[in-house]
Design an enzyme around this catalytic site. Structure first.
Site, PDB file in Angstrom:
ATOM      1  CG  MET A   1      -1.645  -0.788   1.380  1.00 11.23           C
ATOM      2  SD  MET A   1      -2.560  -1.972  -0.299  1.00 11.23           S
ATOM      3  CE  MET A   1      -2.680  -3.408   0.695  1.00 11.23           C
TER       4      MET A   1
ATOM      5  CG  MET B   1       6.067   4.852   4.865  1.00 12.67           C
ATOM      6  SD  MET B   1       5.838   3.554   7.032  1.00 12.67           S
ATOM      7  CE  MET B   1       6.314   2.738   7.033  1.00 12.67           C
ATOM      8  CD  GLU B   2       8.520   6.567   0.571  1.00 15.96           C
ATOM      9  OE1 GLU B   2       8.182   6.099  -0.279  1.00 15.96           O
ATOM     10  OE2 GLU B   2       8.609   7.174   1.498  1.00 15.96           O
TER      11      GLU B   2
ATOM     12  CG  ASP C   1      25.676  -8.685   4.966  1.00 14.79           C
ATOM     13  OD1 ASP C   1      25.570  -9.612   5.540  1.00 14.79           O
ATOM     14  OD2 ASP C   1      26.176  -8.135   4.433  1.00 14.79           O
TER      15      ASP C   1
END
Length: 167
Positions: free
Chosen positions: A82, A118-119, A133
């Site tokens: 969405m 959100m970005e 990582d």
């Protein structure tokens, strides 16, 4: 006296029947928007020193995390249901390295019909995941765990928009 709407009536991502939907922002005016998110990864002091000395075997940790953060911002709409695909006009990343942590702030700007928080969040979380990582071999303890490694305090710290007409 009017009744308060039920919680379901306030949800913008559902239809009257309760089906999930993407919010229609088509009628909203284009607006200049900015969001900044921040988070940190807590590490052992020796790992932080290795990051600063650029002696992590996988390469330049912060440069790689910056690329990962920017790429995540650009592809947020592909991984969050969405979420609208928006025109990103700028992404700034800033790292602050402390003795036992690396802090990342991601500022995202757009001119469009919906916000970009959100970005910004996606950029921060991905950037910090890239750090993890790249340093996980240095962080691993004798038992194969990561007792000091934590991604923490992720959140939106700024959100603003300029309404049409410059206000």
């Amino acid at each position: 006296m009017s009744e308060e709407p039920s919680p379901d009536e306030n949800l913008t991502h559902t239809t009257a029947d309760g089906d999930v939907q993407m919010v229609d922002v088509g009628s909203k005016p284009d607006t200049k928007r900015r969001a900044v998110a921040r988070g940190e990864i807590r590490l052992t002091p020796s790992t932080v020193a290795a990051i600063e000395a650029d002696s992590i075997g996988k390469g330049d940790v912060l440069a790689t995390a910056r690329i990962g953060a920017i790429d995540a911002v650009k592809h947020t709409w592909e991984s969050i249901p969405m979420c609208h695909q928006i025109p990103i006009t700028n992404v700034d990343t800033e790292f602050v390295v402390d003795e036992d942590r690396v802090e990342l702030s991601v500022a995202v700007e757009t001119t469009g019909k919906t916000g970009c928080e959100m970005e910004a969040l996606q950029g921060v979380t991905t950037g910090l995941n890239v750090v993890w990582d790249m340093v996980k071999a240095a962080e691993k303890d004798a038992d194969g765990g990561y007792p000091d490694t934590r991604i923490a305090d992720v959140g939106v710290v700024e959100k603003r928009k300029e309404r049409p007409g410059g206000t």
